[in-house]
Design a protein around this motif. Structure first.
Motif, PDB file in Angstrom:
ATOM      1  N   PHE A 121       0.738  -1.322  -0.131  1.00 16.28           N
ATOM      2  CA  PHE A 121      -0.123  -0.034  -0.158  1.00 16.28           C
ATOM      3  C   PHE A 121       0.745   1.223   0.055  1.00 16.28           C
ATOM      4  CE2 PHE A 121      -4.143  -2.026   1.966  1.00 16.28           C
ATOM      5  CZ  PHE A 121      -4.360  -2.413   0.677  1.00 16.28           C
ATOM      6  N   SER A 125       0.331   4.963  -8.017  1.00 19.34           N
ATOM      7  CA  SER A 125       0.452   4.630  -9.424  1.00 19.34           C
ATOM      8  C   SER A 125       1.145   5.453 -10.250  1.00 19.34           C
ATOM      9  CB  SER A 125      -1.101   4.759 -10.043  1.00 19.34           C
ATOM     10  OG  SER A 125      -0.902   4.447 -11.338  1.00 19.34           O
ATOM     11  N   ALA A 352      -3.107   3.251  -4.566  1.00 16.60           N
ATOM     12  CA  ALA A 352      -2.138   2.171  -4.622  1.00 16.60           C
ATOM     13  C   ALA A 352      -1.871   2.084  -6.126  1.00 16.60           C
ATOM     14  CB  ALA A 352      -2.694   0.999  -3.932  1.00 16.60           C
ATOM     15  N   GLY A 356       1.551  -2.497  -7.121  1.00 16.00           N
ATOM     16  CA  GLY A 356       0.971  -3.320  -6.242  1.00 16.00           C
ATOM     17  C   GLY A 356       0.388  -4.535  -6.565  1.00 16.00           C
ATOM     18  N   SER A 378      -6.257  -7.003  -3.921  1.00 18.59           N
ATOM     19  CA  SER A 378      -6.058  -6.795  -5.149  1.00 18.59           C
ATOM     20  C   SER A 378      -7.315  -5.961  -6.055  1.00 18.59           C
ATOM     21  CB  SER A 378      -6.233  -7.841  -6.383  1.00 18.59           C
ATOM     22  OG  SER A 378      -6.153  -7.639  -7.695  1.00 18.59           O
ATOM     23  N   VAL A 381      -6.587  -2.233  -4.543  1.00 15.71           N
ATOM     24  CA  VAL A 381      -5.812  -1.524  -5.374  1.00 15.71           C
ATOM     25  C   VAL A 381      -6.351  -1.345  -6.481  1.00 15.71           C
ATOM     26  CG1 VAL A 381      -3.403  -1.791  -6.702  1.00 15.71           C
ATOM     27  CG2 VAL A 381      -3.672  -2.760  -4.587  1.00 15.71           C
TER      28      VAL A 381
END
Length: 636
Positions: A121, A125, A352, A356, A378, A381
């Motif tokens: 975390f 991006s 995130a 990740g 997932s 994220v």
């Protein structure tokens, strides 16, 4: 083979439909790609399990993007970022990882799982943030530079994270995998340095980085000169792709981040004469791969788990965004990120990141995370990335206007203590030239602008300038607008410029108003509002460039000047007729079929006039000064 064509068509047509719509509604291209992925994946079901494989391929778009970002940065600039790179980036990763791990412990997770989640975390991006900042022209802002420093540190931090996560493996997961004989039969990445002793491994890593830096500096120029000598665009493109792919492969073979390697290569080539050619060759591939990556993120959302545990997933997503934004806000104070930039910095990095997904897969394969937790994380994220464009929109529409209002209230306009015959609204790149020419000829001007830095520039060269909003009539009245002979409108805001002309002409009908327009439509709007003279900001510079182009192609300067004047004369004849046609239209789009037909008629007249000028061999205008003696010899 057919299935690949069908899948490619689905992804491309989804992007072609969704992205222009998202741009039209002000949502940005990134959100358009994400929405396209959601529609063709979970909603319609046109794509399926292949999205994970495609996502790994599309992640190469991030590598290309960092190469292009590196091309924009000189090594000297990168060195100047070292404090924020290490300080701001390092503190963000550490504090976010520690905070997320602490919250994980509160939920009774094993400390190894909590630490793994914290590391995952802590990353943001790179693809979404840099793409959006570049798209919105915010990379040069204080928030943009700070965000880039943090993202670059995060990309570097992925390397030690990949080395550390296997040490956090849960013994029970390892035992269960061994007993079921499913002990990680996944594809192993090829690493040439595997098995080397620590000292040899370190030397090999530094040698690889040195090879990229030294090779890029000394070998790139002769190689690209050799490629350029072929004169084939496709070979230049192939060379650019080979450079990026080769460096990415080298970094992967030694266990380093491909993104880091290509970024370093970009920085090394930032001063190369081939920089712009590299950018033009790589940019289309980067854009397509990044778009494909965003589509796969949207398509990979598992709505089954999301709906079954909706409250938990949404709570974790919003909690993650709030946690990261709060930490980034706190860090903005000691590192002096101020005003609206502070909120842009915090909101832009609150999600995130694409790495990740890499760490989640790696953690599951190395038994540091249970599969069920990995699936839920997932989703968190992906959803946090999906919400990022909405955070940028919230900043632009909710937070930024507050700071703009606050600034206008806290920064009082200067007290106007002088008057002059000419008032000028705006002192940007256009208004400065107007002011300088008038001042050089002893014409007294009173200048208004809302940019303090622009005002300081004008004051430094001795031109009376005031900070203030030139659309405020009370301010203009203090400057003597009622007694002024001339008012020049050169402000950057198209709508405010038109409204200012309308208000001035209504209040002072005899005041001569000269205005700068952005394009033909704006020119007509200003004329309709009452401007006495309107000039397009690019018109005369474009004429100058066209004239010089003809000279460079071998035409005599006098001939080129005659053709330029012929063009200007014909354009001037058509200007009023086209304006009247535009004004008479009652349609929303005033550039209708009648206008376009008339415009094409004038284009034909323009070509005929210039053809006559070329054939007759003399100019339609004889108003320029004769050349000095010996001028002709320069062109013989």
């Amino acid at each position: 083979m057919t299935i690949y064509f069908i899948q490619a068509f689905i992804y491309l047509i989804a992007a072609v439909i969704a992205v222009p719509l998202a741009k039209r509604f002000g949502l940005g291209s990134v959100l358009g790609y994400l929405i396209a992925g959601v529609v063709i994946g979970p909603v319609v079901g046109l794509v399926g399990d292949e999205t994970t494989t495609i996502q790994h391929f599309a992640e190469f778009g991030v590598v290309m993007m960092l190469f292009l970002v590196g091309l924009e940065l000189e090594p000297k600039m990168l060195w100047s970022m070292r404090h924020r790179l290490l300080g701001l980036g390092g503190l963000q990763v550490f504090l976010t990882a520690a905070s997320a791990a602490g919250l994980g412990l509160l939920f009774d997770l094993p400390w190894t799982v909590a630490v793994t989640i914290g590391l995952i975390f802590s990353l943001s991006s790179t693809a979404i943030v840099l793409q959006t900042l570049q798209e919105k022209g915010l990379m040069s802002s204080d928030a943009g530079r700070s965000a880039f420093s943090v993202l670059l540190f995060q990309d570097i931090a992925v390397i030690p994270m990949l080395a550390f996560i296997p040490l956090l493996a849960l013994p029970e997961l390892v035992e269960a995998a061994a007993s079921l004989q499913v002990a990680a039969e996944h594809h192993e990445e090829l690493n040439l340095l595997a098995g080397l002793p620590g000292w040899a491994y370190a030397i090999a890593l530094f040698s690889s980085i040195a090879a990229v830096v030294v090779g890029g500096h000394y070998l790139s120029r002769p190689i690209f000169k050799y490629v350029a000598s072929a004169g084939l665009r496709e070979i230049s493109t192939a060379a650019a792709l080979a450079l990026v792919i080769g460096i990415a492969a080298l970094m992967s073979l030694v266990g380093l981040s491909p993104a880091l390697g290509t970024f370093l290569a970009g920085v090394v080539l930032a001063n190369s004469e081939f920089r712009h050619e590299l950018e033009s060759n790589i940019e289309p591939f980067k854009g397509l791969l990044l778009g494909l990556f965003f589509i796969t993120v949207g398509a990979g959302i598992d709505f089954g788990i999301l709906f079954s545990e909706f409250g938990l997933i949404i709570g974790l997503t919003l909690g993650l965004i709030a946690l990261k934004a709060g930490i980034l806000l706190l860090l903005s104070f000691p590192f002096k990120v101020k005003g609206s930039d502070r909120w842009l910095f915090a909101l832009s990095l609150a999600q995130a990141g694409e790495f990740g997904f890499v760490l989640l897969s790696f953690s599951t394969q190395n038994h540091a995370l249970p599969l069920d937790i990995s699936q839920r994380l997932s989703l968190v994220v992906a959803l946090s990335m999906l919400l990022t464009p909405a955070l940028f929109i919230a900043f632009e529409r909710l937070i930024l206007p507050i700071y703009e209002k606050r600034q206008s209230k806290t920064q009082e306009p200067d007290k106007v203590d002088d008057q002059g015959p000419v008032l000028v609204a705006g002192t940007g790149r256009f208004g400065q030239i107007v002011n300088r020419l008038l001042a050089a000829n002893d014409v007294k001007t009173i200048v208004f602008d809302q940019s303090l830095s622009a005002i300081e520039v004008m004051r430094n060269i001795g031109i009376k300038s005031y900070f203030g909003d030139a659309t405020r009539m009370d301010l203009l009245e203090t400057a003597g607008v009622g007694q002024a002979s001339l008012f020049v409108v050169a402000i950057d805001d198209r709508q405010r410029a038109t409204e200012l002309v309308l208000e001035l002409k209504h209040a002072y009908p005899k005041l001569k108003i000269l205005a700068r327009s952005y394009d033909r439509g704006h020119q007509y709007e200003l004329r309709q509002a009452g401007a006495d003279y309107v000039v397009n900001e690019t018109y005369y510079s474009a004429l100058e460039m066209a004239q010089q182009s003809m000279i460079e192609l071998g035409m005599h300067p006098f001939k080129a000047t005659g053709l330029r004047n012929s063009f200007a004369k014909t354009e001037e004849k058509s200007r009023d007729i086209l304006y009247e046609t535009w004004l008479a239209s009652t349609e929303d789009n005033k550039f209708n079929a009648n206008y376009r037909e008339l415009f094409m008629q004038f284009e034909d007249a323009l070509r005929n006039a210039n053809k006559r000028e070329r054939n007759e061999g003399h100019s339609l205008e004889r108003s320029w000064t004769p050349p000095p003696k010996g001028y002709a010899e320069e062109f013989e």
